[in-house]
Design an enzyme around this catalytic site. Structure first.
Site, PDB file in Angstrom:
ATOM      1  CG  ASP A  84      28.810   1.575  -0.716  1.00 27.89           C
ATOM      2  OD1 ASP A  84      29.788   1.072  -0.139  1.00 27.89           O
ATOM      3  OD2 ASP A  84      27.628   1.403  -0.360  1.00 27.89           O
ATOM      4  CG  ASP A  86      28.929   1.223  -7.101  1.00 29.91           C
ATOM      5  OD1 ASP A  86      29.791   0.624  -6.412  1.00 29.91           O
ATOM      6  OD2 ASP A  86      27.712   1.169  -6.869  1.00 29.91           O
ATOM      7  CG  ASP A 160      17.883   1.727  -9.926  1.00 31.25           C
ATOM      8  OD1 ASP A 160      18.513   2.777 -10.175  1.00 31.25           O
ATOM      9  OD2 ASP A 160      18.100   1.042  -8.909  1.00 31.25           O
TER      10      ASP A 160
END
Length: 449
Positions: A84, A86, A160
């Site tokens: 992935d 992003d 986070d």
């Protein structure tokens, strides 16, 4: 972890450069800009997907800041191959949408842009600012809506974990590290940005991410990041069940399912995701053994690049709850078959209150369970219909795992192992011979002579 250590060694030894370059790299990581120049990190465009590069370049060419961010940067630094990619930018979702005709704006809580390249999807997020009055929060602290935009430093502080707040700049190929993520990777630890309890209250799913990332990357959870998890576990009950389905997939289909399961148990999170499973594991030791066999088997399949259906493990986790529910119905006078099949819907409905199970996967689970009743019936036409069932292989694998925990099933499991691979003549010889019924003798009519 030898690959990890060698990768870390390259960062902090200047990637083969002399000592003066190493000192420059270390000072670059500690100065006010937090920028690690191109020559002092291992992120390479060769490891970034072609479609992600297209998005980065087009945003940059249009005058916007464009950064690869999060797991993509983290995994490349660890010597892994990310799946992935992003992207973070100072362009608003509407501005990104204008640049890419093959895109759509999604989300209510967080507005994001998904840019589609066939089956591939690149997610683009606008830099977000610190919490303020415009952010909607529930009374317990969970963020309900947040579309307040800011700059890259604010965006980093809003992420986070420190290892997810690493940004790769497509303009000069530098890595921006505002929260000490590179240092935490070197220490092999997962650390929350800011106050851990507050961050978990803002989004309880972060507790699941802590478990997933620590097991996936074999990192320890930093003590202050770990401490609040067990006490705050009940907050997961506030999270929409549909959202937790995606978290379930990420946790258990990454090749570290067994370690993840054990960690969820240790931190009192499993009972919030699969309450019936967690309870019955303490009652039935063979059920726990069955689950761990299934998790080990799933991890092995993923390591061998074999396909795994997310429904299979759900069928495993809910097997004992299904049997318990069926037994309750039997005690009320219902026959086993009716009780078994009626219990399926009840068990799935109860579980979906915690983790929503999409309908198509619910049907797969039902098929796997139904085959456990049909597989022991090895006679006549039923055998051929079972063998041709589209879920036969999943049902057979399920039976094999059950046989590991229950020796009484071994004979049936071994029979199907031999039968499915045998030639036709052998298969016919394995079937029990059907007894021909003797024709009934016609009674003589009393009036007949």
């Amino acid at each position: 972890m030898s690959a990890f250590l060698s990768t870390v060694k390259r960062w902090f030894s200047g990637s083969g450069h002399d000592n003066s370059n190493r000192d420059d790299a270390q000072s670059a990581m500690t100065d006010s800009s937090h920028i690690v120049p191109r020559d002092h990190h291992t992120v390479s465009r060769k490891e970034i997907s072609e479609n992600a590069l297209k998005v980065l370049y087009r945003l940059s060419k249009a005058g916007y800041e464009a950064f690869l961010v999060g797991g993509g940067v983290r995994d490349i630094l660890l010597g892994l191959h990310p799946k992935d990619f992003d992207i973070a930018t100072n362009a608003t979702p509407e501005q990104v949408r204008k640049l890419f005709r093959n895109s759509r704006i999604i989300g209510r809580r967080f507005k994001l842009v998904h840019i589609l390249f066939g089956r591939d999807m690149i997610e683009v997020a606008t830099f977000r600012a610190h919490c303020d009055q415009k952010i909607e929060q529930a009374s317990e602290g969970m963020i309900l809506r947040d579309n307040v935009y800011g700059d890259i430093e604010e965006d980093a502080e809003r992420r986070d974990f420190t290892i997810n707040a690493l940004y790769y700049n497509i303009k000069d190929f530098s890595v921006h590290d505002y929260c000490g993520g590179l240092t935490d990777l070197r220490k092999r630890q997962l650390r929350m940005i800011g106050d851990a309890e507050k961050r978990y209250r803002e989004d309880p799913v972060r507790m699941l991410r802590a478990i997933r990332l620590s097991t996936k990357l074999e990192l320890s959870i930093e003590p202050e990041t770990k401490a609040p998890i067990s006490d705050l576990a009940p907050l997961l009950e506030q999270v929409p069940a549909a959202r937790l389905w995606e978290e379930y997939r990420k946790m258990f289909l990454s090749g570290k399912g067994q370690a993840t399961f054990q960690s969820l148990q240790q931190h009192d999170l499993l009972s919030k995701l699969f309450p019936a499973t967690d309870h019955l594991m303490h009652v039935h030791a063979d059920f726990e053994a069955f689950i761990h066999s299934a998790l080990e088997n799933t991890d092995r399949r993923i390591a061998d690049d074999k396909t795994v259906n997310p429904a299979f493990l759900i069928a495993v986790f809910l097997w004992q709850p299904l049997l318990e529910e069926a037994h309750k119905m039997e005690t009320r006078g219902m026959n086993f078959n009716d009780a078994f099949f009626k219990s399926m819907g009840k068990v799935l409905a109860k579980q979906s209150q915690h983790i929503s199970i999409p309908r198509r996967y619910g049907m797969v689970i039902r098929d796997i369970w139904a085959l456990q009743v049909r597989l022991p019936q090895r006679h006549g036409k039923k055998v051929w219909s079972v063998l041709e069932h589209p879920r036969f292989r999943a049902g057979y694998d399920f039976l094999m795992l059950r046989a590991e925990a229950d020796p009484s099933l071994r004979e049936t499991a071994d029979w199907w192992t031999k039968f499915q691979d045998a030639d036709k003549s052998t298969q016919h010889s394995m079937l029990p011979k059907s007894k021909r019924r003797k024709p009934k003798r016609r009674k003589k009519n009393k009036n007949q002579h």
